[in-house]
Design a protein around this motif. Structure first.
Motif, short mmCIF file in Angstrom:
data_model
loop_
_atom_site.label_atom_id
_atom_site.label_comp_id
_atom_site.label_asym_id
_atom_site.label_seq_id
_atom_site.Cartn_x
_atom_site.Cartn_y
_atom_site.Cartn_z
N VAL A 1 -6.60 -2.65 -6.62
CA VAL A 1 -5.01 -2.54 -6.15
C VAL A 1 -4.82 -1.26 -6.89
CG1 VAL A 1 -2.79 -3.62 -6.00
CG2 VAL A 1 -4.87 -4.97 -6.06
N TYR B 1 -8.42 -1.78 0.09
CA TYR B 1 -7.10 -1.74 -0.33
C TYR B 1 -6.49 -0.32 -0.13
CZ TYR B 1 -7.58 -6.28 -2.34
OH TYR B 1 -7.65 -7.77 -2.39
N GLN C 1 8.87 -0.70 -0.56
CA GLN C 1 8.12 -1.95 -0.25
C GLN C 1 9.34 -2.91 0.48
OE1 GLN C 1 4.93 -2.76 -0.86
NE2 GLN C 1 4.60 -0.69 -0.82
N ASN D 1 4.16 3.29 2.37
CA ASN D 1 4.91 2.02 2.16
C ASN D 1 3.76 0.87 2.64
OD1 ASN D 1 6.99 3.59 1.04
ND2 ASN D 1 8.31 2.87 2.71
N LEU D 2 2.48 1.02 2.56
CA LEU D 2 1.79 0.05 2.69
C LEU D 2 1.77 -0.87 1.65
CD1 LEU D 2 -1.33 1.90 3.92
CD2 LEU D 2 0.12 0.47 5.40
N PHE D 3 1.32 -2.16 1.89
CA PHE D 3 1.50 -3.19 0.78
C PHE D 3 0.32 -3.28 -0.17
CE2 PHE D 3 3.87 -5.47 4.49
CZ PHE D 3 5.08 -4.61 4.04
N PRO D 4 0.38 -2.77 -1.39
CA PRO D 4 -0.77 -2.30 -2.06
C PRO D 4 -1.82 -3.54 -2.42
CG PRO D 4 1.07 -1.98 -3.54
CD PRO D 4 1.54 -2.43 -2.03
N HIS D 5 -0.93 -4.77 -2.54
CA HIS D 5 -1.80 -6.11 -2.78
C HIS D 5 -2.40 -6.75 -1.86
CE1 HIS D 5 1.92 -7.41 -1.09
NE2 HIS D 5 1.53 -8.47 -1.18
#
Lengths: 250, 354
Positions: free
Chosen positions: B352, A141, B249, A95-99
């Motif tokens: 991304v 990223y 998330q 659950n890392l923040f991909p952005h």
């Protein structure tokens, strides 16, 4: 079990939780002392993930009491946020923040929750990224990293909030076998530094070397709790004996 | 012709005598059409006319009457705005285009851009309305043409977007049933009503509800109706983005103690909006064109101005030229939006990859 001050760090008293008609937790009670390392295992659907997710209120318990370092978890948002600031969590799916870059993932909460100046937060993040041995990936990223690297970033991201408790929800279950060790090594180091840890895992080797107590859950109940030696050598209940026979067969 | 192109032609258009015959027949028809259109639009077209005299265009064999556009282009672009002052709407339109241009590159997306917009819009409204810096006052009822279309569309999008984000978040708010219900009612109510009826309500009913003495001009009322209308549609687009994010998330942001607004602002919305750029731009383009419906309540936007020029007995019958010109202007703006969104999508997804 109580710590030196005679106060529990985390207390669960007769905690119950149901999802629709499925009873995930049945009056579970558990006390965790400061600095204690607890491994929770059990068959899938036994409620072990639900249990630790209740501790930082990702799940809302229906009955019973949960107190974390003096904060009782109720509907009170202030208390919930106070608990979440102290409790770090590592997820099965990272659950890392991909952005955001790796570095931004790590500095986000220190900057916005702890109000830390950006420079300071970046220095802090780099220190923890060095500790999990991936400082060179800071500008990448998450999508550009391997699973093991992502999970180590997730651990660093949690540590940047200087948590007093770390929850691990099957941290190695989504990893390729050759990456499991790099994540477990980081967790062993963390344990050696005296972090209070609750770990849901099937890695019995980790449980043997690190845990103060191993908790076995089945059907929403804690069936057995014991230090690793007797837990693996002399399981008292039939259910645990069967479970150990299943997972230790190979 | 190169080898691959030739073999493509053979494989797809000339494989067998039936297909070859159909291909040739269609080519003949298409060529005929192209020649006719080119003849009308270029070769036989009348490019200039004596002032107020359409006789040359009405002559036998005359093509498109572009001379008509040349003579009426000011009314087409600026409507009933006083002729001597028409440099003001011209400058205002140019300012709009300049604002779009500075907002496009991603490296300009900083807090300062907001200031640029506030200043830009203040200049535009100052220019249009006058009453400042020695400019004569021109009431909004005399504004018309391109700047009116640009004002309605730009303020429509800029106003509807934040409202839509709030509506989408409200509709998703699990713990707040009252807010959630209000948002659902708003969205469903507005979506269930045609924009035209909202415009009518804004122009006829709204003044009835306002306290005596307070009047809002017609353009402002239409603007409010457009903002409210677009917000309902945009909210549903944004909700789609919110729903397509993995639950993890939300949980990771919660576990870090971010709190609701920071979770949404820093983690969820940046990802959700990125996912819905195509439908978002789709809605923007739709909104841009929908602004032309204001002609129904008598506002002189681009389309209404065109419609009015052809009512003039001198130019009666040259609707095609007028409407084609307006269509071309609309197309330029909408096509630019579409191309820009495609580039933005590529830009934002660099690095991304999931």
């Amino acid at each position: 079990m109580t710590d030196a001050n005679g106060a529990d760090f985390i207390t669960l008293e007769r905690v119950s939780k149901r999802f629709g008609t499925f009873q995930a937790l049945r009056e579970v009670s558990l006390s965790v002392a400061r600095g204690e390392r607890i491994v929770i295992c059990g068959p899938s659907g036994s409620g072990k993930s639900t249990l630790i997710r209740c501790i930082n209120r990702l799940e809302e318990h229906d009955a019973g009491r949960i107190v974390v370092d003096g904060h009782e978890l109720t509907r009170d948002l202030k208390e919930i946020e106070a608990v979440r600031r102290e409790v770090g969590m590592v997820f099965q799916q990272f659950n890392l923040f991909p952005h955001l870059t790796v570095l931004e993932n790590c500095t986000l909460a220190p900057i916005w929750v702890r109000r830390m100046p950006r420079r300071e937060a970046e220095d802090l993040a780099m220190r923890y990224l060095e500790r999990v041995r991936i400082p060179e990936q800071a500008r990448k990223y998450p999508g550009q990293l391997s699973g093991g690297q992502q999970q180590r970033v997730a651990i660093a991201r949690s540590l940047c909030m200087s948590p007093r408790i770390m929850l691990f929800d099957e941290p190695t279950s989504a990893l390729d076998p050759e990456m499991v060790k790099e994540v477990l090594d980081v967790m062993v180091e963390l344990a050696a530094e005296g972090m209070t840890m609750l770990v849901v895992t099937h890695e019995m080797g980790f449980a043997r070397t690190v845990a103060d107590r191993v908790v076995f859950m089945d059907a929403g109940e804690i069936v057995e709790t014991a230090p690793p030696e007797p837990f693996f050598a002399n399981p008292r209940s039939e259910r645990l004996r069967q479970f150990l026979a299943q997972i230790l067969r190979h | 012709m190169t080898g691959p192109a030739l073999s493509w032609l053979r494989a797809n258009l000339f494989n067998g005598w039936v297909n070859s015959a159909v291909t040739l027949a269609l080519l003949y028809i298409l060529a005929g059409l192209a020649i006719d259109i080119a003849g009308w639009a270029v070769a036989d077209a009348v490019w200039s006319l004596p002032a107020g005299d359409s006789a040359a265009c009405r002559a036998e064999g005359a093509g498109a009457c572009w001379g008509f556009i040349a003579q009426t282009h000011r009314f087409l672009l600026f409507g009933t705005y006083p002729v001597a002052e028409q440099w003001r709407p011209a400058l205002a339109s140019a300012l709009f285009v300049a604002l779009y241009a500075v907002s496009a590159p991603r490296r300009f997306w900083r807090r300062e851009l907001l200031v640029v917009w506030v200043v830009g819009l203040a200049l535009i409204f100052g220019l249009m309305g006058g009453g400042v810096a020695g400019l004569t006052v021109v009431p909004a009822s005399q504004w018309g043409g391109l700047p009116v279309t640009l004002i309605l569309a730009t303020i429509g999008i800029a106003g509807a977007f934040p409202l839509a984000v709030l509506l989408a978040l409200g509709r998703q708010a699990k713990g707040l049933p009252a807010i959630r219900t209000l948002c659902v009612i708003y969205i469903e109510l507005i979506r269930g009503v045609p924009l035209i009826s909202l415009l009518f309500m804004a122009s006829v009913m709204l003044p009835l509800f306002l306290p005596a003495g307070l009047t809002i001009d017609k353009l402002m009322r239409a603007q409010i109706a457009i903002v409210l209308f677009a917000a309902a549609y945009l909210a549903e687009v944004i909700r789609g983005g919110l729903q397509s994010l993995p639950k993890g998330q939300y949980e990771a942001a919660d576990a870090l103690g971010l709190g609701y607004w920071r979770k949404m602002g820093l983690v969820i919305l940046p990802q959700a909006l990125r996912l819905v750029i195509p439908p978002l731009v789709n809605t923007f383009i739709g909104l841009f064109k929908d602004t032309s419906l204001v002609l129904i309540i008598g506002i002189y936007d681009l389309l209404n101005a065109a419609k009015t020029t052809v009512v003039d007995p001198v130019w009666l019958g040259f609707g095609v030229e007028a409407y084609l010109t307006v269509a071309a202007i609309f197309f330029v703006f909408c096509f630019a939006m579409s191309r820009y969104s495609q580039r933005l999508e590529v830009d934002l997804n660099q690095g991304v990859r999931r």
